[in-house]
Design a protein around this motif. Sequence first.
Motif, short mmCIF file in Angstrom:
data_model
loop_
_atom_site.label_atom_id
_atom_site.label_comp_id
_atom_site.label_asym_id
_atom_site.label_seq_id
_atom_site.Cartn_x
_atom_site.Cartn_y
_atom_site.Cartn_z
N LEU A 1 0.83 -1.21 0.00
CA LEU A 1 0.00 0.00 0.00
C LEU A 1 0.86 1.26 0.00
CD1 LEU A 1 -2.79 1.38 0.29
CD2 LEU A 1 -2.53 1.15 2.77
N PHE A 2 1.84 1.32 0.92
CA PHE A 2 2.68 2.51 1.00
C PHE A 2 3.58 2.66 -0.22
CE2 PHE A 2 1.97 2.19 5.72
CZ PHE A 2 1.28 3.39 5.83
N THR A 3 3.99 1.54 -0.80
CA THR A 3 4.78 1.63 -2.03
C THR A 3 3.97 2.27 -3.14
OG1 THR A 3 6.04 -0.35 -1.41
CG2 THR A 3 6.10 0.31 -3.72
N GLY A 4 2.73 1.83 -3.29
CA GLY A 4 1.86 2.44 -4.30
C GLY A 4 1.63 3.91 -4.05
N CYS A 5 1.41 4.28 -2.78
CA CYS A 5 1.21 5.70 -2.44
C CYS A 5 2.46 6.51 -2.75
CB CYS A 5 0.84 5.83 -0.97
SG CYS A 5 -0.77 5.13 -0.53
N PHE A 6 3.62 5.96 -2.43
CA PHE A 6 4.87 6.68 -2.67
C PHE A 6 5.08 6.92 -4.17
CE2 PHE A 6 9.33 5.91 -3.97
CZ PHE A 6 9.86 7.14 -3.61
N VAL A 7 4.89 5.90 -4.98
CA VAL A 7 5.09 6.04 -6.43
C VAL A 7 4.11 7.07 -6.99
CG1 VAL A 7 4.93 4.84 -8.65
CG2 VAL A 7 6.03 3.73 -6.70
N THR A 8 2.87 7.03 -6.55
CA THR A 8 1.86 7.97 -7.05
C THR A 8 2.21 9.40 -6.65
OG1 THR A 8 0.17 6.26 -6.86
CG2 THR A 8 -0.58 8.54 -7.04
N LEU A 9 2.52 9.61 -5.38
CA LEU A 9 2.85 10.96 -4.92
C LEU A 9 4.12 11.49 -5.56
CD1 LEU A 9 2.00 10.57 -1.12
CD2 LEU A 9 0.78 11.99 -2.78
N PHE A 10 5.10 10.63 -5.75
CA PHE A 10 6.34 11.09 -6.37
C PHE A 10 6.10 11.47 -7.83
CE2 PHE A 10 10.44 10.53 -8.51
CZ PHE A 10 11.25 11.29 -7.68
N SER A 11 5.26 10.75 -8.52
CA SER A 11 4.93 11.10 -9.90
C SER A 11 4.22 12.44 -9.96
CB SER A 11 4.04 10.01 -10.52
OG SER A 11 4.69 8.75 -10.49
N ILE A 12 3.28 12.67 -9.03
CA ILE A 12 2.59 13.96 -8.96
C ILE A 12 3.58 15.09 -8.69
CG2 ILE A 12 0.92 15.30 -7.62
CD1 ILE A 12 -0.62 12.69 -7.17
N TYR A 13 4.51 14.84 -7.76
CA TYR A 13 5.51 15.87 -7.44
C TYR A 13 6.38 16.21 -8.65
CZ TYR A 13 9.87 17.85 -5.70
OH TYR A 13 10.97 18.63 -5.53
N ALA A 14 6.85 15.19 -9.37
CA ALA A 14 7.72 15.43 -10.52
C ALA A 14 6.99 16.24 -11.59
CB ALA A 14 8.19 14.10 -11.09
N ILE A 15 5.71 15.94 -11.81
CA ILE A 15 4.94 16.68 -12.82
C ILE A 15 4.72 18.12 -12.39
CG2 ILE A 15 2.69 16.82 -13.97
CD1 ILE A 15 2.58 13.73 -13.78
N LEU A 16 4.31 18.33 -11.14
CA LEU A 16 4.08 19.68 -10.65
C LEU A 16 5.35 20.52 -10.63
CD1 LEU A 16 1.63 19.01 -7.66
CD2 LEU A 16 1.08 19.99 -9.89
N ALA A 17 6.47 19.92 -10.22
CA ALA A 17 7.74 20.64 -10.16
C ALA A 17 8.16 21.08 -11.56
CB ALA A 17 8.80 19.78 -9.52
N THR B 1 8.97 2.50 3.37
CA THR B 1 7.89 2.96 2.51
C THR B 1 6.95 3.93 3.21
OG1 THR B 1 6.66 0.93 3.08
CG2 THR B 1 7.94 0.92 1.04
N SER B 2 6.63 3.66 4.48
CA SER B 2 5.77 4.58 5.23
C SER B 2 6.46 5.92 5.44
CB SER B 2 5.37 3.97 6.57
OG SER B 2 6.52 3.69 7.36
N PHE B 3 7.75 5.87 5.70
CA PHE B 3 8.55 7.07 5.90
C PHE B 3 8.56 7.92 4.63
CE2 PHE B 3 12.80 9.09 6.58
CZ PHE B 3 12.46 9.80 7.72
N MET B 4 8.84 7.28 3.49
CA MET B 4 8.94 8.03 2.23
C MET B 4 7.57 8.51 1.76
SD MET B 4 11.87 8.75 1.32
CE MET B 4 11.36 9.46 -0.24
#
Length: 772
Positions: free
Chosen positions: A381-397, A468-471
């Motif tokens: 679950l946390f791995t999926g959340c991390f990948v999704t959030l990181f993708s959003i961050y890269a696009i927004l940045a 994963t929870s940390f990231m």
Amino acid sequence: MVKFSKELEARLIPEWKEAFVNYWQLKKNIKRIKIHRTNPELEVNRDFGFSIFDPIRYIGRKIAGRFSGGSGEEHETIQVKNRGGDEEDLYQTDLVQLVSEADEIKEFFERLDEELNKVNHFYKTKESEILEKGETLNKQLQLLVDSKQVLHDRRRKSFSGRSDSGSFPRSNSSSLRGSEYSESAGESAEPPSESSPTDSAIAALERNGVNYIGFPRSKTKKGKPKMAMRIDIPATTPTRTISAVTSMLWEDLVNDPKKENPGDFINRRKIQCAEKMIRGAFVELYRGLGLLKTYSSLNMVAFTKILKKFDKVSNRQASGTYLKAVKRSHFISSDKVVRLSDEVESIFTKHFANNDRKRAMQYLRPQKHKDSHMITFLVGLFTGCFVTLFSIYAILAHLNGMFSATTEVGYMEAVYPVFSMFALLSLHVFLYGCNLFMWRSTRINYNFIFEFSPSTALRYRDAFLICTSFMTMVVGAVVIHLLLRSNGFSPSHVDTIPGILFLLIAGLLICPFNVFYRSTRYCFLRVIRNIICSPFYKVLMVDFFMADQLTSQIPLLRHMEFTSCYFMAGGFKTHQTQTCTSSKLYKELAYVISFMPYYWRAMQCARRWFDDGDIDHVANLGKYVSAMLAAGARLTYAMQPTPLWLAMVIVTSSIATVYQLYWDFVKDWGLLKPKSKNPWLRDELILKNKSIYYVSIAFNFVLRLAWVETVMHINIGRVNNWLLDFFLASLEIIRRGHWNFYRLENEHLNNVGMFRAEKTVPLPFREMELDD
């Protein structure tokens, strides 16, 4: 159904693997017998090609086999004899006439005899060692009981002198609870007179072969030295170290060495420390007894399985006869380990668990936590959340141009050190999880090496959950931070987000509640404390292993220093970083932070040399001194890029790199052995594919040369330099995670070579000679 060979591989004691039955070699012998019997031509040649009587023997064997029908005429097949006598078992199998011509069968039983004799010899050796430990511990326990009685009588005498009643209850010598004794009794009570109740306890000490200092009870024989009891508590904390050094100097410089002062040798604090040491020794003794019982049972099953396979393949009933010999052998027939195990349970329950058997078993048999499917689910679950959030961050940045430099201060300059600190820490935890998975897969006993408790030790799934929870939490904070900045919120408010995240994680680390791996968090804090106070603590494997990790996390420590300055100096209010990057104090702290991990590691080497006397620790200390010089030269060159400092960087870094590479490959990994059967590796390898070791050597070599970038000054833009620094810091962490596996593999193989599966626990009581 799992094959027994795989079950044996999974259950055997890794450090004793060479002492177990070589079940796999015996299976190869049986396979040769099967090939021989399934080849008709070979069978005819074997039965008719040597003598004119061979046809008669062949027909007789067939008839005998048909009439016996596997009913157990074992005595006609083999005879197992003990040719070693009473002192030592030495079994040898003789084949009868009907099978004497079968070379494969003869070879199988010769190999089987070798394995049986090997198992017996090893079991006897370990049994005698553990019985000797048991006797020593019994004596230590009796000394502890008698010493507590002395301490109690001193306290009772002290109370009798202060009170008219004098009715303090007499202690039970079987109770070893330290809470029965007050602080004043152990520290300030005066020794009783010759006729005091202490006499009985002193007499008990004398029966154990020692005379309690200050209370001589009998004259020593002429020519025989007078012995006394002393409690030695290892200097494992700064307080104990300073106390021990101070006491030693005081005795040498001020006190009369011949003066007998009982208060210097026994008090309540020492008794409590001695009790804790003896309790730990009993726990380790019980663990060793359990290992021996496992060794005995697994080998018995192995002999049973392999003999059944032989009966099936050879069509001969030999297992019954041979198993009778196995059951008569010492590793099965001896009951000393079982009796001692029962005795330890009884003693521990009585003396260390207040007659509570359930509590005693919690100490003696700590239960491992079962793997939970919930942890696996949460990791996913946390791995999926991390990948999704990181993708959003890269696009927004990218859309907001956050990676480009601005007029005054770039986004990366203010936020990068804060968030990269969390990213580097998460990467290290992830690689540690990979290490745990590889160590577990290759049967490297990392819990024993690090002296972790099986009930609380971190597993690879737990490490992945932490990472994963940390990231997920960190990247979620980054996305919120970026959204608020891009929507025009004040930087002074937005930049408090990483500060809040830093406080939350720091608070979780020291949280006293039993949530989120409290035992692991507190163990981490204890190890960090030991590292910081390196000269004053006895250095354990986990201490210098963690200190080595810190030498690869110098960028993280630098980012921590910047983060602390950024928030404590109020930089987040003005959104300016010059206060924390251009001041003289910041530059001085940069040297200190770059030196600290190497200094701590050097102090650990010095302490180990002081404790062990091994000159290799001094050579290892030199490695970290060279690393400190190289780090200092690179920092100075970054501030003063002159040709002189460039030459200093090249010289010091080259020397440090060669030093480090030699120590990595030869000392830490145990490789580059020119006379090894595996060219330039070592004789024993855990990984089956040898090429992996050569690739790892090349990989470590390349990553050790990352410092060259500081000389070449690869200029690819202002912002990209921040990313380059992060990339190089990540490469060093990856190199350290890669180094970790081979470092522990070499340590494990050293334990295997010495059959070291249980740790040695120091004991408190020792005898010392006194001058008359």
